[in-house]
Design a protein around this motif. Structure first.
Motif, PDB file in Angstrom:
ATOM      1  N   LYS A 251     -24.950  15.355 -22.605  1.00 56.32           N
ATOM      2  CA  LYS A 251     -25.662  16.599 -22.888  1.00 56.32           C
ATOM      3  C   LYS A 251     -26.152  16.593 -24.333  1.00 56.32           C
ATOM      4  O   LYS A 251     -25.379  16.323 -25.255  1.00 56.32           O
ATOM      5  CB  LYS A 251     -24.751  17.804 -22.642  1.00 56.32           C
ATOM      6  N   VAL A 252     -27.444  16.880 -24.522  1.00 52.37           N
ATOM      7  CA  VAL A 252     -28.037  16.885 -25.853  1.00 52.37           C
ATOM      8  C   VAL A 252     -28.867  18.148 -26.030  1.00 52.37           C
ATOM      9  O   VAL A 252     -29.257  18.800 -25.057  1.00 52.37           O
ATOM     10  CB  VAL A 252     -28.923  15.642 -26.100  1.00 52.37           C
ATOM     11  N   ASP A 253     -29.165  18.485 -27.296  1.00 54.93           N
ATOM     12  CA  ASP A 253     -30.065  19.592 -27.567  1.00 54.93           C
ATOM     13  C   ASP A 253     -31.467  19.058 -27.835  1.00 54.93           C
ATOM     14  O   ASP A 253     -31.709  17.844 -27.798  1.00 54.93           O
ATOM     15  CB  ASP A 253     -29.560  20.456 -28.721  1.00 54.93           C
ATOM     16  N   LEU A 254     -32.395  19.952 -28.121  1.00 53.38           N
ATOM     17  CA  LEU A 254     -33.792  19.544 -28.282  1.00 53.38           C
ATOM     18  C   LEU A 254     -34.042  18.767 -29.567  1.00 53.38           C
ATOM     19  O   LEU A 254     -35.128  18.218 -29.759  1.00 53.38           O
ATOM     20  CB  LEU A 254     -34.704  20.771 -28.225  1.00 53.38           C
ATOM     21  N   ASP A 255     -33.041  18.710 -30.432  1.00 55.70           N
ATOM     22  CA  ASP A 255     -33.142  17.888 -31.638  1.00 55.70           C
ATOM     23  C   ASP A 255     -32.545  16.500 -31.445  1.00 55.70           C
ATOM     24  O   ASP A 255     -32.520  15.686 -32.369  1.00 55.70           O
ATOM     25  CB  ASP A 255     -32.443  18.576 -32.816  1.00 55.70           C
ATOM     26  N   GLY A 256     -32.036  16.242 -30.239  1.00 57.25           N
ATOM     27  CA  GLY A 256     -31.454  14.940 -29.948  1.00 57.25           C
ATOM     28  C   GLY A 256     -29.995  14.806 -30.315  1.00 57.25           C
ATOM     29  O   GLY A 256     -29.427  13.713 -30.222  1.00 57.25           O
ATOM     30  N   ASP A 257     -29.364  15.918 -30.738  1.00 56.89           N
ATOM     31  CA  ASP A 257     -27.947  15.886 -31.097  1.00 56.89           C
ATOM     32  C   ASP A 257     -27.089  16.046 -29.850  1.00 56.89           C
ATOM     33  O   ASP A 257     -27.351  16.920 -29.010  1.00 56.89           O
ATOM     34  CB  ASP A 257     -27.623  17.004 -32.095  1.00 56.89           C
ATOM     35  N   ILE A 258     -26.056  15.233 -29.746  1.00 60.72           N
ATOM     36  CA  ILE A 258     -25.156  15.293 -28.597  1.00 60.72           C
ATOM     37  C   ILE A 258     -24.311  16.554 -28.675  1.00 60.72           C
ATOM     38  O   ILE A 258     -23.777  16.904 -29.731  1.00 60.72           O
ATOM     39  CB  ILE A 258     -24.279  14.036 -28.528  1.00 60.72           C
ATOM     40  N   VAL A 259     -24.183  17.241 -27.541  1.00 58.87           N
ATOM     41  CA  VAL A 259     -23.416  18.478 -27.439  1.00 58.87           C
ATOM     42  C   VAL A 259     -22.112  18.179 -26.704  1.00 58.87           C
ATOM     43  O   VAL A 259     -22.136  17.680 -25.570  1.00 58.87           O
ATOM     44  CB  VAL A 259     -24.213  19.563 -26.690  1.00 58.87           C
ATOM     45  N   GLY A 260     -20.990  18.477 -27.316  1.00 60.27           N
ATOM     46  CA  GLY A 260     -19.706  18.226 -26.682  1.00 60.27           C
ATOM     47  C   GLY A 260     -19.211  16.813 -26.929  1.00 60.27           C
ATOM     48  O   GLY A 260     -19.910  15.974 -27.513  1.00 60.27           O
ATOM     49  N   GLU A 261     -18.006  16.556 -26.452  1.00 58.56           N
ATOM     50  CA  GLU A 261     -17.380  15.258 -26.657  1.00 58.56           C
ATOM     51  C   GLU A 261     -17.803  14.268 -25.574  1.00 58.56           C
ATOM     52  O   GLU A 261     -17.826  14.596 -24.399  1.00 58.56           O
ATOM     53  CB  GLU A 261     -15.858  15.401 -26.646  1.00 58.56           C
ATOM     54  N   THR A 262     -18.154  13.071 -26.007  1.00 58.59           N
ATOM     55  CA  THR A 262     -18.497  11.991 -25.093  1.00 58.59           C
ATOM     56  C   THR A 262     -18.354  10.672 -25.827  1.00 58.59           C
ATOM     57  O   THR A 262     -18.636  10.606 -27.038  1.00 58.59           O
ATOM     58  CB  THR A 262     -19.942  12.131 -24.545  1.00 58.59           C
ATOM     59  N   PRO A 263     -17.909   9.629 -25.124  1.00 61.32           N
ATOM     60  CA  PRO A 263     -17.825   8.317 -25.769  1.00 61.32           C
ATOM     61  C   PRO A 263     -19.159   7.578 -25.783  1.00 61.32           C
ATOM     62  O   PRO A 263     -19.247   6.468 -26.297  1.00 61.32           O
ATOM     63  CB  PRO A 263     -16.801   7.567 -24.901  1.00 61.32           C
ATOM     64  N   TYR A 264     -20.200   8.197 -25.233  1.00 63.01           N
ATOM     65  CA  TYR A 264     -21.476   7.519 -25.038  1.00 63.01           C
ATOM     66  C   TYR A 264     -22.526   7.984 -26.032  1.00 63.01           C
ATOM     67  O   TYR A 264     -22.358   8.977 -26.731  1.00 63.01           O
ATOM     68  CB  TYR A 264     -21.972   7.748 -23.603  1.00 63.01           C
ATOM     69  N   PHE A 265     -23.645   7.256 -26.077  1.00 64.88           N
ATOM     70  CA  PHE A 265     -24.787   7.650 -26.896  1.00 64.88           C
ATOM     71  C   PHE A 265     -26.043   7.500 -26.053  1.00 64.88           C
ATOM     72  O   PHE A 265     -25.998   7.016 -24.920  1.00 64.88           O
ATOM     73  CB  PHE A 265     -24.862   6.808 -28.176  1.00 64.88           C
ATOM     74  N   ILE A 266     -27.192   7.944 -26.587  1.00 59.42           N
ATOM     75  CA  ILE A 266     -28.427   7.944 -25.814  1.00 59.42           C
ATOM     76  C   ILE A 266     -29.481   7.068 -26.473  1.00 59.42           C
ATOM     77  O   ILE A 266     -29.371   6.709 -27.636  1.00 59.42           O
ATOM     78  CB  ILE A 266     -28.978   9.374 -25.620  1.00 59.42           C
ATOM     79  N   ASN A 267     -30.520   6.762 -25.702  1.00 61.44           N
ATOM     80  CA  ASN A 267     -31.660   6.002 -26.197  1.00 61.44           C
ATOM     81  C   ASN A 267     -32.653   6.967 -26.846  1.00 61.44           C
ATOM     82  O   ASN A 267     -33.149   7.883 -26.189  1.00 61.44           O
ATOM     83  CB  ASN A 267     -32.318   5.266 -25.022  1.00 61.44           C
ATOM     84  N   PRO A 268     -32.982   6.787 -28.123  1.00 61.95           N
ATOM     85  CA  PRO A 268     -33.918   7.711 -28.794  1.00 61.95           C
ATOM     86  C   PRO A 268     -35.273   7.815 -28.103  1.00 61.95           C
ATOM     87  O   PRO A 268     -35.909   8.871 -28.134  1.00 61.95           O
ATOM     88  CB  PRO A 268     -34.059   7.115 -30.195  1.00 61.95           C
ATOM     89  N   ALA A 269     -35.731   6.736 -27.477  1.00 60.84           N
ATOM     90  CA  ALA A 269     -37.030   6.788 -26.794  1.00 60.84           C
ATOM     91  C   ALA A 269     -36.991   7.768 -25.635  1.00 60.84           C
ATOM     92  O   ALA A 269     -37.970   8.469 -25.355  1.00 60.84           O
ATOM     93  CB  ALA A 269     -37.420   5.396 -26.307  1.00 60.84           C
ATOM     94  N   GLY A 270     -35.864   7.841 -24.947  1.00 69.14           N
ATOM     95  CA  GLY A 270     -35.725   8.788 -23.852  1.00 69.14           C
ATOM     96  C   GLY A 270     -35.760  10.214 -24.349  1.00 69.14           C
ATOM     97  O   GLY A 270     -36.373  11.088 -23.738  1.00 69.14           O
ATOM     98  N   PHE A 271     -35.132  10.449 -25.482  1.00 68.71           N
ATOM     99  CA  PHE A 271     -35.140  11.791 -26.059  1.00 68.71           C
ATOM    100  C   PHE A 271     -36.556  12.238 -26.402  1.00 68.71           C
ATOM    101  O   PHE A 271     -36.939  13.376 -26.161  1.00 68.71           O
ATOM    102  CB  PHE A 271     -34.261  11.810 -27.316  1.00 68.71           C
ATOM    103  N   THR A 272     -37.370  11.345 -26.942  1.00 67.52           N
ATOM    104  CA  THR A 272     -38.716  11.710 -27.393  1.00 67.52           C
ATOM    105  C   THR A 272     -39.549  12.275 -26.248  1.00 67.52           C
ATOM    106  O   THR A 272     -40.135  13.361 -26.357  1.00 67.52           O
ATOM    107  CB  THR A 272     -39.422  10.492 -28.005  1.00 67.52           C
ATOM    108  N   ILE A 273     -39.621  11.567 -25.152  1.00 70.82           N
ATOM    109  CA  ILE A 273     -40.448  11.991 -24.022  1.00 70.82           C
ATOM    110  C   ILE A 273     -39.844  13.214 -23.335  1.00 70.82           C
ATOM    111  O   ILE A 273     -40.514  14.222 -23.095  1.00 70.82           O
ATOM    112  CB  ILE A 273     -40.632  10.842 -23.016  1.00 70.82           C
ATOM    113  N   HIS A 274     -38.578  13.138 -23.019  1.00 76.84           N
ATOM    114  CA  HIS A 274     -37.968  14.170 -22.182  1.00 76.84           C
ATOM    115  C   HIS A 274     -37.786  15.489 -22.925  1.00 76.84           C
ATOM    116  O   HIS A 274     -37.990  16.562 -22.337  1.00 76.84           O
ATOM    117  CB  HIS A 274     -36.653  13.646 -21.612  1.00 76.84           C
ATOM    118  N   SER A 275     -37.424  15.432 -24.200  1.00 77.54           N
ATOM    119  CA  SER A 275     -37.284  16.680 -24.949  1.00 77.54           C
ATOM    120  C   SER A 275     -38.620  17.393 -25.058  1.00 77.54           C
ATOM    121  O   SER A 275     -38.687  18.624 -25.004  1.00 77.54           O
ATOM    122  CB  SER A 275     -36.715  16.408 -26.344  1.00 77.54           C
TER     123      SER A 275
END
Length: 254
Positions: free
Chosen positions: A74-98
């Protein structure tokens, strides 16, 4: 799983968020089942119900057939992860989807793929041609966005959203396909028809453009009107898609 089975999120989130997680995980599995995934690349996202404008996306490094409801990030519109998770995301995915989630209230689910046939048609100057029934159903619903390189530049978001407008489908030139929907079912049926139309076009053009029949104008107009019922079809097709997953790719809903 890339790092073992994730801790279940079912008791840690709202019932509405859990339903969204299950449906989004199902979309990832369906894309993999149809052979439309691209190793660990491309993304499918869903807006989390509520006023916060958070959305869910895949953990970077997972193959699509590994995704579960609990592994989604779970992330916000700034690409910051919300809540605890051991994972991270691909910045390219954030750009398009956000960009799409922020601009389109109806874009609750967003699917972006890099299939061979989708990229093949996106790279053709004429785009999606009215040479198949599927293409005629969708042609008026497809937007186009020019290629700008890897989707890492946040400045591209405004241009992509402007090009998408209010349409549910897009061909990203030299890049791939995109579908949005108010429901997982609508996004799925949109990307299914678009990918099928692209595959049919690549197959037809293999004999050369001069040998391919363009559908008559009258038939194109008639099919355009008939295509307005695709939303109804999605409600019929989605339960069957989930049953298919239960048979062929169980475990997405944990």
């Amino acid at each position: 799983m890339a790092d073992g089975a994730p801790v279940s999120m079912k008791s840690r989130v709202s019932e509405a968020e859990w339903r969204t997680r299950v449906e989004l995980a199902a979309l990832y599995r369906l894309v993999a089942l149809h052979g439309w995934d691209d190793m660990i690349f491309t993304h499918i996202s869903a807006r989390v119900p509520g006023p916060e404008h958070h959305f869910l996306i895949n953990p970077y490094g997972f193959y699509f057939d590994e995704i579960t409801a609990s592994s989604l990030v779970k992330v916000d519109l700034d690409g910051d992860i919300v809540g605890e998770t051991p994972y991270f995301i691909n910045p390219a995915g954030f750009t398009i989807h956000s960009a799409v989630h922020a601009a389109r209230e109806d874009a609750k689910f967003v699917i972006h793929l890099h299939t061979v046939n989708g990229v093949g048609v996106a790279a053709q100057q004429g785009g999606l041609l009215p040479i198949s029934q599927n293409a005629c159903l969708l042609q008026h619903q497809v937007a186009y966005h020019g290629y700008e390189g890897l989707a890492l530049n946040h400045d591209e978001r405004e241009r992509l959203v402007a090009d998408l407008g209010d349409k549910p489908l897009m061909l990203l030139r030299n890049h791939g396909t995109l579908a949005v929907g108010e429901t997982a079912a609508q996004a799925w049926i949109g990307i299914f028809f678009l990918e099928r139309a692209c595959a049919q076009q690549v197959a037809a053009l293999s004999v050369g453009r001069e040998q391919v029949l363009i559908a008559p104008d009258e038939a194109q107009a008639e099919t355009k009107e008939q295509g307005r019922g695709i939303g109804f079809i999605s409600a019929l097709a989605w339960p069957g898609a989930l049953r298919q997953l239960d048979r062929k790719s169980p475990g997405y809903d944990v």
